[in-house]
Design a protein around this motif. Structure first.
Motif, PDB file in Angstrom:
ATOM      1  N   ALA A  11       0.840  -1.205   0.000  1.00 46.89           N
ATOM      2  CA  ALA A  11       0.000   0.000   0.000  1.00 46.89           C
ATOM      3  C   ALA A  11       0.871   1.250   0.000  1.00 46.89           C
ATOM      4  N   MET A  12       1.976   1.220   0.724  1.00 49.58           N
ATOM      5  CA  MET A  12       2.869   2.381   0.765  1.00 49.58           C
ATOM      6  C   MET A  12       3.568   2.575  -0.580  1.00 49.58           C
ATOM      7  N   ALA A 130      -2.839   5.464   4.029  1.00 50.77           N
ATOM      8  CA  ALA A 130      -3.413   4.507   3.086  1.00 50.77           C
ATOM      9  C   ALA A 130      -4.921   4.375   3.225  1.00 50.77           C
ATOM     10  N   MET A 131      -5.417   4.302   4.424  1.00 54.06           N
ATOM     11  CA  MET A 131      -6.841   4.018   4.603  1.00 54.06           C
ATOM     12  C   MET A 131      -7.778   5.083   4.043  1.00 54.06           C
ATOM     13  N   PRO A 132      -7.602   6.369   4.334  1.00 58.97           N
ATOM     14  CA  PRO A 132      -8.546   7.329   3.752  1.00 58.97           C
ATOM     15  C   PRO A 132      -8.570   7.278   2.235  1.00 58.97           C
ATOM     16  N   HIS A 133      -7.405   7.040   1.637  1.00 62.31           N
ATOM     17  CA  HIS A 133      -7.342   6.989   0.178  1.00 62.31           C
ATOM     18  C   HIS A 133      -8.044   5.737  -0.340  1.00 62.31           C
ATOM     19  N   GLY A 148      -3.752 -11.695   2.275  1.00 67.07           N
ATOM     20  CA  GLY A 148      -2.386 -12.198   2.226  1.00 67.07           C
ATOM     21  C   GLY A 148      -1.697 -11.807   0.934  1.00 67.07           C
ATOM     22  N   ASN A 149      -0.836 -12.692   0.449  1.00 68.80           N
ATOM     23  CA  ASN A 149      -0.056 -12.393  -0.751  1.00 68.80           C
ATOM     24  C   ASN A 149      -0.935 -12.254  -1.984  1.00 68.80           C
ATOM     25  N   TRP A 150      -2.014 -12.992  -2.052  1.00 68.21           N
ATOM     26  CA  TRP A 150      -2.907 -12.893  -3.200  1.00 68.21           C
ATOM     27  C   TRP A 150      -3.498 -11.494  -3.269  1.00 68.21           C
ATOM     28  N   GLY A 151      -3.950 -10.964  -2.149  1.00 66.79           N
ATOM     29  CA  GLY A 151      -4.498  -9.615  -2.111  1.00 66.79           C
ATOM     30  C   GLY A 151      -3.463  -8.576  -2.490  1.00 66.79           C
ATOM     31  N   THR A 152      -2.234  -8.774  -2.033  1.00 67.08           N
ATOM     32  CA  THR A 152      -1.161  -7.853  -2.379  1.00 67.08           C
ATOM     33  C   THR A 152      -0.919  -7.857  -3.881  1.00 67.08           C
TER      34      THR A 152
END
Length: 155
Positions: A11-12, A130-133, A148-152
């Motif tokens: 996310a960063m 990250a969250m507000p965006h 997990g890794n799939w979501g990433t």
């Protein structure tokens, strides 16, 4: 160094890439094409610096573990010598440029990185960006599909 996992780091990186694109479009429009951003100092450089065994990543992780130490002490412990990563000067220079353009609100990620390096904010405070965006973005719809890794990988 702040103890966050791959999803948070991804996310960063996403936020950094978005600001890189926005900065290029605004101040370097002749270089803002996708091809230019994929080349040196673009997206791939950002990913390798953040996830590879780069001096910048190793230094940043050590800094995040104990930001009260001098930059040189962090570099000595993390990298074996007191030379500072070039990224520190780059963050300072870009933030000064953005501030000079009165564009801090348009580039909150670089402003946050600078405030962390100046010890005005804690390293872990960056995750609050990250969250507000995500809540107002299509990426949130994609992120909830995986974990997990799939979501990433999807996000």
């Amino acid at each position: 160094g702040a103890g966050f996992g791959a999803n948070t780091k991804s996310a960063m990186v996403r936020l950094g890439a978005m600001e890189l694109n926005k900065f290029a479009a605004r101040y370097l429009p002749e270089h803002a094409r996708c091809e230019a951003l994929r080349e040196a100092c673009g997206w791939t450089d950002l990913i390798v610096t953040c996830f590879g065994n780069s001096r910048h990543r190793v230094w940043a992780e050590a800094f995040a573990r104990d930001p009260s130490r001098s930059w040189e002490d962090v570099a000595l412990e993390a990298c074996g010598d007191a030379r500072l990563p070039a990224g520190i000067k780059i963050v300072n220079d870009v933030e000064a440029f953005v501030r000079g353009q009165h564009a801090e609100a348009e580039f909150p990620f670089i402003s946050k990185m600078h405030s962390i390096l100046m010890r005005q904010d804690a390293p872990a405070s960056v995750v609050n960006m990250a969250m507000p965006h995500l809540l107002h973005d299509e990426a949130m719809k994609v992120a909830v599909l995986g974990s997990g890794n799939w979501g990433t990988a999807i996000a």
